[in-house]
Write an enzyme that holds these catalytic residues in place. Sequence first.
Site, short mmCIF file in Angstrom:
data_model
loop_
_atom_site.label_atom_id
_atom_site.label_comp_id
_atom_site.label_asym_id
_atom_site.label_seq_id
_atom_site.Cartn_x
_atom_site.Cartn_y
_atom_site.Cartn_z
N SER A 96 0.82 -1.21 0.00
CA SER A 96 0.00 0.00 0.00
C SER A 96 0.86 1.27 0.00
CB SER A 96 -0.93 -0.07 1.20
OG SER A 96 -1.83 0.97 1.18
N ASP A 217 -10.17 -5.96 -3.79
CA ASP A 217 -9.47 -5.09 -2.85
C ASP A 217 -10.28 -3.80 -2.75
OD1 ASP A 217 -7.75 -3.27 -1.63
OD2 ASP A 217 -5.97 -4.27 -2.41
N HIS A 246 -7.51 -6.27 1.23
CA HIS A 246 -6.41 -5.35 0.96
C HIS A 246 -5.15 -5.80 1.70
CE1 HIS A 246 -4.49 -1.66 -0.16
NE2 HIS A 246 -4.39 -1.22 1.07
#
Lengths: 266, 996
Positions: A96, A217, A246
């Site tokens: 991320s 996600d 995620h």
Amino acid sequence: MGPSILDALNVRVVGSGKKFLVLAHGLGTDQSVWSRILPYFRTHYKVILFDLVCAGSVNPDYFDFRRYNTLDGFVDDLLQILDSLRVDRCFYVGHSLSSMIGILAAIRRPELFAKLILIGASPRFLNDTDYHGGFEEAEVEKVFLAMEANYEAWVNGYAPLAVGADVPAAVREFSRTLFNVRPDISLFVSRTVFNSDLREKLGLVKVPCCIIQTAKDVSVPTSVAAYLKEHLGGRSTVEMMNVEGHLPHLSAPALLAHHLSRALSR
Amino acid sequence: MPTPVSSARQCLTDEAARALDDAVAVARRRSHSQTTSLHAVSALLSLPTSTLRDACARARSSAYSPRLQFRALELCVSVSLDRLPSSKSKTLENEPPVSNSLMAAIKRSQANQRRQPETFHFYQMHQQIHGSQSSLSCIKVELKHFILSILDDPIVSRVFGDAGFRSSDIKIAILHPPSSVSGFNKSLKFPPIFLCNLPDSNLNRTGINFPFAVDHEQEDFKRIGLVLVKKTSKNPLLIGVSADAVVTEFTESLKTGKLNFLPSEIEGLSEGFNVIDIGKEIREFVSGKLSEDLMNLKVKEVRAKTERCGNCGLIVNFGELKVFLDGGALEHVVLQLGDLVRDFGGKLWLIGSVGSYEVYMKVLAKFPNLEKDWDLNLLPISKLKSSLMGSFVPFGGFFAAQTEVESSSSKPEESVARCDVCNAKYEQEVAVMKKGGKTVSVADQQSAGLASWLQIPEADSTKGNNVVEAKDHGGVFNARIMGLQRKWSDICQRLHHKLPPQQGTSQIRARIPFPHHFQPDPKRVEINGQDSNKESRCRNLSPPVDFFASTSSSAITSITTDLGLGTVYVSPDPDPRPPAPKTRLRTFDVPGSAKIDETSKHVSNEKDFKQLYRALADKVGYQNGSIQAISQTITRVRTGPGRRNVWFMFSGPDPVGKKKISSALAEVVFGSPGILISIDLNFENQTSHPTSVFNRQNVNFSDPSFRGKTAMEFIAEQLTKKPQSVVFLEHIDKADFVTKDNLSRAIKTGKLSDARGRETRITDAIFVFTTSNSKEENEKEFLSYSEERILNAKALQMRISVEKTEPGNSSLLLSPKDSVFRNPEMSKKRKIIEIGNFEILVPRAKKLKSCFDLNLPLEETEESDNDSVSETKELWLEDFLDQVDEKVVFDPFDFDSRAETILKRISKCFEKSFGRNVVLEIENEVMVQILASDWVSDKNGAENWIETVLYRGFMEVKQKESVDNESVVKLVVVEGVKIEEDDALCACLPSRIMMK
């Protein structure tokens, strides 16, 4: 900054391999998020673990709101860690927020990175003409408002959404780390993330990349993975994981470990 | 007023007194004025091998590291000790006296110990003999009870609470010593949990808290109701020792109009249920008291009644099925009842009971059509007569309502419930044992309300009532009972594949204490006591004490023996409610010389490898060499001493055969094919192709049940649920490092551990590992279908068409020998093989070039240490191979001969439908798919498919299309059209073939 960056950001090097592997966590987690992944790699790599300055496990006093106004502050931290450890070449796994940091770091110091592995990565979260980032600006503002109004309630709502409600243990773990982050820091970094746009810079990345994308996600639509592959300057591959969430390192550690080791060996 | 240490010591056994001394020493060191429970705790914890420390270690929550939590505990204790006021006067020489609270704890433990069923009689007797009321004072408190009482002290439990322990957990841990420690307590699997140490003692103090007795009844009724609403086999036949009682209760409650447990479908239909009981008539008819005419009349009456009642249900209770075994001339009755069922389906139901499955089988042997004619549905009943529970109400606190969910994992050898047949046999043996005894159970005191099977045989009751069962005598007996239980459990596990619903549950033992109103007969006791004492001395490791010699109380030391009076079986509830409900209670009463029964005829499968071999070979049908090796190993390991888990390595080709054998193992050894845990550890195979024939059965890493877990955690979880499983792990050589490491440890230690350090014991599982099939091509002259090719088969829809085009290059041609259709071009490219009236033209096998997957980038050259990694992999595998019990090398599956058989069948079908003039073209993919299906499915699956589905397809095409000599009938796959999963006839073959 008083203490060294290695102390401040809880840097750890574990494992008995020759090569360095950096595991960089994303927003709302800390290095503990890798605990299920770590056993798979500690025999073959020297694994570098650290906390981002925005993590709940780092003294919030270190969080300089001016310094971390853009992602460059985080990139400086990463490079500083690698330099302090005298790492000359490493594999970088970023999740991320850290995948964005990794991209920027690889542009700045390409010789340092043998490969970038980007989990749940996105160059830009907001939608644009001809680009689907997954979020509308108005939506994001609403999220920010919710975070500001009641952080705990937001955490409790967001965590199962991000991880997948079918893995209660992982949701608990994510909620824990997410809740450890001071709300204002969390909000501030979120704004930073949503304001950054790396699309222009992707072409500058010459390091080979592997994009690991889960089938569903909430933060990153699958089209983004294709976009990344297309626009990244180096040789890049996409690994699709047939799971949801995620945070695959929490919800499907074994599978992610397989994907990672495959990506690393290529 | 504090008690002097010396007088407190008198109440304790040596061991406990030593603990007290330590506590006093602690208090003195800290110059406290009194010795309190806290001091005792501190002293108990300071010993490195103390019971308390050990219990804490087992009771601690897994959230923290043990070191940390002990540290916390020590800290908490010392902080609390610091808070205590130190004595002003310097009394270093004097021992600080025992505080009131600690003394109260000692008193409590005395009371507990006396109340405890293990020793209850002893104290009772003691009291009788001495006639003294002050029996309390002579009880020497054991260390265990001492600790238990101390833990009750609020100060202590607060300290433990601060350190993150729950004192109730610790108490349970103390009560359940780990088996390795308690060599002497072996037979005492679950010591009773009584009043004071039940975590929630309020629940039991009321003493009437047995809601599940009622609940349970309802549960059975509901099950009966569910059977009644079925379309077919809707007539319940209750099976089980107490089935008779349940039927009676059920019909009774129907008569009184209680219908709330019935499903609404029935309830809606009925204007109430009528119940007709013809069990009595049948019994009388069998015994000859009732003439045949009267019997017919009764049946007619039923018929008339059914006809009369318009909108109501009628339930005919035919009673116990066993009577049908005895009398002759019952065929007529059976037929008549069968007619009734047929004529009045939906209005009339039969209900009845049978004691055991064996009896039922005998009845079936006599009336083979019974099950069908009467439309019966077997309903196993395992329940406890509630009246029995009622009789224990005064002992509510004694009754082990507290059962441990973990029991199945912690004591898995206990966890197998037997099926009814074996239970019945087991009871028989117990009965035999009982008859050998001289004395009579105490249980007949309370047996008035018991079900018949609980009551004492009449012959025994003449021998005298109210005789005490000497306690160590009970121990001997109990040991035998346990032996019997184990034996029958074992036999049942292996013999009866079809376990009744209670399978796989925990069986929980609880000890039931004697009732209060029980009056021992001293004379009798003495006789029994003497002859049993000799036995007991050699068996019990407790100090041999002749406690019947009424000489002095000084000889009395603490004795813990096992009274083994009863066993409670808890079978699972269909609902996920807490365990407890369905209980069946047995009472074992009188010991005696056990006769060794002839049970050798029930040799279980695993005992006899030939039997095992036959059972497996029968299921699988080929790979006989491997099966032989496997069965030998299982017999060797599982009947040998020690472990029962077996480890196999299957190598060589034929992955399907490996899997088939594993699931056959699950079925033959453990009784159910459902307990095969199958995981493919080759990560590359995880990305499954939805259309493939072969990727359907495995648990996939992306499977929902895998979420958040590693493969090992998944297996551990499954094994906790079902310790008896076959774990089938494919491609062990391709497994990741963590999994391999874990498996190596598991094979050495018998335990699976996960990332958080939790361990799961592998007790009774069979592990099967497979390695990747070697790539040896088995080039034969004929069709040369390689395993690789078959493994890539897809499950696709097929289509038949009639065309006049050239056949495809790679397809097979079935051409009748005398057909005009001859293309020299074609035969040049193909081999010709004759099968019956047909020639098969096979495309010449081309060597497949290894093709590059363009999606995968080439290996990066800088990866130089890949070799070393693969080298370590090899080493690991070799090391691992050395540890398994048996390495089995599989033979390749002979696809070519199967292909030949299949083509023969097809050509026959084809000839039947199209005659001898037309050529059939079979696309290669079709052939591969048929072969794959044949491989996967059971015997003759593909052949049946050819004769039904394919033949039907041929016939339809022939009717609809004009076929002349020039045309070619083509059997092709329809790319991209996946066949449905529910395809009935044969795995992965379409149940209907499309036409153009």
